[in-house]
Write a protein that holds these residues in place. Structure first.
Motif, PDB file in Angstrom:
ATOM      1  N   LEU A   1       0.832  -1.190   0.000  1.00 11.27           N
ATOM      2  CA  LEU A   1       0.000   0.000   0.000  1.00 11.27           C
ATOM      3  C   LEU A   1       0.869   1.243   0.000  1.00 11.27           C
ATOM      4  O   LEU A   1       1.855   1.321   0.740  1.00 11.27           O
ATOM      5  N   GLU A   2       0.503   2.207  -0.831  1.00 15.14           N
ATOM      6  CA  GLU A   2       1.176   3.506  -0.815  1.00 15.14           C
ATOM      7  C   GLU A   2       0.514   4.373   0.254  1.00 15.14           C
ATOM      8  O   GLU A   2      -0.705   4.283   0.454  1.00 15.14           O
TER       9      GLU A   2
ATOM     10  N   SER B   1      -2.681   6.087  -0.530  1.00 17.22           N
ATOM     11  CA  SER B   1      -3.831   5.225  -0.815  1.00 17.22           C
ATOM     12  C   SER B   1      -4.661   4.935   0.429  1.00 17.22           C
ATOM     13  O   SER B   1      -5.816   4.510   0.317  1.00 17.22           O
TER      14      SER B   1
ATOM     15  N   SER C   1      -5.517  -3.759  -1.549  1.00 16.22           N
ATOM     16  CA  SER C   1      -4.532  -2.683  -1.718  1.00 16.22           C
ATOM     17  C   SER C   1      -4.422  -2.264  -3.174  1.00 16.22           C
ATOM     18  O   SER C   1      -4.327  -1.065  -3.483  1.00 16.22           O
TER      19      SER C   1
ATOM     20  N   GLN D   1      -5.131   1.455  -4.603  1.00 21.35           N
ATOM     21  CA  GLN D   1      -4.109   2.194  -5.350  1.00 21.35           C
ATOM     22  C   GLN D   1      -4.575   2.557  -6.760  1.00 21.35           C
ATOM     23  O   GLN D   1      -3.996   3.425  -7.398  1.00 21.35           O
TER      24      GLN D   1
END
Length: 356
Positions: free
Chosen positions: A116-117, A120, A144, A148
């Motif tokens: 995960l960023e 996000s 995730s 994203q």
């Protein structure tokens, strides 16, 4: 481990900075020029922002709690007293604290492993993020990926993705059924409950049910087999707990087969479940009745002529301490009220004394 040790900490702080998001204005409930659709859209937007803010807050609270706990582990008394006192001062229960720490751990894992960023995380509702953190790694990755791509993730989306993964990855479902799920002929929401129930069963029963849905891979059969699997699991779980069924001359599997054949599996499963509950209730009743007699004897010995009201209390409790236990069910003035009498014997077959 603490917040400073996580390289994603500054990133997530910037990505989730709510200072501008929380400056929204709520629509007036009296604005007649605002359509219902526009009103609901504005309310939903505000609600989602609050969800994101709650999520950020709880992740950081979890990190703070983890830091305090770990500091206590290094320099405390070894029993966590300092941490518990810290929680007490802030009116936080131990279960709440560890729930937040678990959330922080999950967030850091998702971020550090690259699933995960940081930005996000804003696409999750709080409950969806918690549900994602508690899901299987494969489900975490799928959710995730959706986040994203910019999709808004609610708990409903997480459960749908989880159901799809459960159904498509399970060996308990025949290929024909998975193909129908893949082309949306059969919704995956019918498959996940079946898999969960079948997982509770021993292999022979799994194979029987699998054969049934292979022959008829349709929604009606899925519903029927899911119910069947649920009652099978209930029967098998309860049967081993019932002492009355622990006999060499009783074949539980054959009894089960006969119940299936004549179509009374539901009633049979409930019967066995009730038997288990009744045995447990009887054991608890006998234990309470024995304890009451011991306590009544102690109070009788300690009391005397100077405590007439205490002796009167013992007299009123006598129906509950005598060998024939009497309990009034319902209000005594009600026509539906009736007296239940149960005869209780000690373990050696003799009666307990009803008199202290």
């Amino acid at each position: 481990m603490n917040a400073a040790s996580h390289p994603a900490a500054d990133q997530i702080t910037a990505a989730l900075d709510p200072s501008t998001d929380l400056s929204f204005q709520l629509p007036s409930p009296e604005d007649e020029n605002l359509s219902e659709y526009e009103f609901q859209q504005q309310i939903e937007t505000a609600w989602q922002v609050c969800d994101r803010f709650d999520l950020q807050t709880d992740i950081w609270r979890g990190r703070i709690l983890r830091t305090v706990r770990d500091r206590e582990k290094r320099g405390g008394d070894g029993r966590g007293t300092g941490f518990l006192n810290w929680l007490k001062d802030r009116e936080i229960t131990k279960s709440q604290a560890y729930s937040l720490i678990e959330l922080a751990d999950s967030a850091d894992t998702l971020l550090q492993e690259g699933m995960l960023e940081p930005q996000s995380v804003n696409n999750f509702s709080k409950r969806a993020f918690v549900e994602t953190a508690q899901s299987a790694p494969e489900v975490q990755q799928l959710v995730s990926d959706a986040a994203q791509r910019g999709e808004h993730i609610t708990r409903r989306e997480v459960r749908q993705i989880s159901d799809e993964w459960t159904a498509m990855s399970s060996d308990l479902l025949p290929t024909e059924l998975k193909e129908k799920a893949a082309n949306n002929t059969i919704p995956t929401r019918y498959l996940a409950p079946l898999v969960k129930e079948m997982q509770k069963l021993p292999p022979p029963h799994q194979e029987t049910l699998k054969t049934e849905i292979t022959l008829n891979p349709d929604i009606d059969t899925l519903k029927q087999v899911t119910a069947e699997a649920r009652y099978l699991a209930k029967y098998l779980e309860a049967a081993v707990q019932v002492q009355a069924l622990n006999s060499d001359d009783l074949d539980l599997e054959q009894a089960l087969e006969e119940a299936l054949r004549i179509g009374c599996l539901n009633a049979t499963a409930d019967l066995v479940k009730q038997a288990s509950q009744l045995e447990q209730a009887a054991a608890k009743l006998y234990s309470s009745w024995t304890q009451m007699n011991k306590l009544a004897e102690r109070v009788y010995v300690d009391s005397g002529a100077s405590t007439p009201h205490l002796r009167q209390l013992l007299n009123h409790l006598e129906p509950l301490t005598s060998q024939t236990l009497e309990v009034q069910l319902g209000d005594a003035d009600s026509p539906l009220s009736h007296m239940v009498r149960l005869q209780l014997l000690s373990a050696d077959g003799g009666g307990e004394s009803s008199e202290p």
